[in-house]
Design an enzyme around this catalytic site. Structure first.
Site, PDB file in Angstrom:
ATOM      1  N   HIS A  10      19.723  -5.199 -74.480  1.00  0.00           N
ATOM      2  CA  HIS A  10      18.500  -5.998 -74.451  1.00  0.00           C
ATOM      3  C   HIS A  10      17.338  -5.297 -75.146  1.00  0.00           C
ATOM      4  O   HIS A  10      16.667  -5.876 -75.986  1.00  0.00           O
ATOM      5  CB  HIS A  10      18.122  -6.338 -73.008  1.00  0.00           C
ATOM      6  N   LEU A  71      25.208  -6.204 -68.009  1.00  0.00           N
ATOM      7  CA  LEU A  71      25.963  -6.215 -66.765  1.00  0.00           C
ATOM      8  C   LEU A  71      26.737  -7.523 -66.614  1.00  0.00           C
ATOM      9  O   LEU A  71      27.862  -7.538 -66.127  1.00  0.00           O
ATOM     10  CB  LEU A  71      25.036  -6.000 -65.568  1.00  0.00           C
ATOM     11  N   ALA A  72      26.154  -8.620 -67.067  1.00  0.00           N
ATOM     12  CA  ALA A  72      26.808  -9.923 -66.959  1.00  0.00           C
ATOM     13  C   ALA A  72      26.411 -10.785 -68.153  1.00  0.00           C
ATOM     14  O   ALA A  72      25.406 -10.525 -68.809  1.00  0.00           O
ATOM     15  CB  ALA A  72      26.408 -10.611 -65.656  1.00  0.00           C
ATOM     16  N   GLY A  74      24.705 -13.617 -69.690  1.00  0.00           N
ATOM     17  CA  GLY A  74      23.605 -14.512 -69.385  1.00  0.00           C
ATOM     18  C   GLY A  74      23.262 -15.347 -70.605  1.00  0.00           C
ATOM     19  O   GLY A  74      24.033 -15.436 -71.564  1.00  0.00           O
ATOM     20  N   HIS A  76      21.208 -14.887 -73.048  1.00  0.00           N
ATOM     21  CA  HIS A  76      21.133 -14.217 -74.350  1.00  0.00           C
ATOM     22  C   HIS A  76      22.511 -14.159 -75.003  1.00  0.00           C
ATOM     23  O   HIS A  76      22.646 -14.451 -76.193  1.00  0.00           O
ATOM     24  CB  HIS A  76      20.593 -12.794 -74.203  1.00  0.00           C
TER      25      HIS A  76
END
Length: 125
Positions: A10, A71-72, A74, A76
């Site tokens: 990110h 982590l997961a 999403g 994005h």
């Protein structure tokens, strides 16, 4: 065929935030000396994913694996990344650009994280 691995995260306003990603890059590069290994960020930091892809192609990569270090999965990864990869494919039709699954959803990563959580909790940290 030259391969590149781009670890994509990110990004943050604090430059020290990138430290773990850079250490991961160094570890991956040590284990895959035949591959170009780099980092890219969605926002706040450089290089961006399009810039990292362009640099990999300029360095001779014909196969580029994008590894989302999230982590997961999403919004994005589901919405933004495919648009960026479609644009990169148009810019670089000679390159095979692939998106790997989100790193944090891999069973081995989840197991390693659980081990750390339990170890730290047992040590009272």
């Amino acid at each position: 065929m030259s391969e590149a691995l781009i670890l994509f995260a990110h990004g943050a306003r604090d430059p020290s935030w990138a430290g773990p990603l850079e250490r991961l890059r160094d570890r991956v590069a040590a284990r895959a000396p035949a591959s170009q290994v780099g980092v890219a960020f969605l926002e706040f930091m450089a290089p961006s994913l399009p810039e990292a892809i362009d640099a990999a192609v300029a360095s001779g990569a014909t196969r580029i694996e994008i590894v989302p270090v999230f982590l997961a999965q999403g919004g994005h990864v589901r919405r933004d990344v495919p648009v960026m990869l479609e644009a990169a494919a148009i810019r670089h039709p000679q390159a095979d650009i692939r998106l790997q699954p989100v790193l944090g959803e891999a069973q081995a990563v989840l197991d390693a994280m659980a081990d750390v959580v339990l170890r730290e909790a047992a040590q009272g940290r």
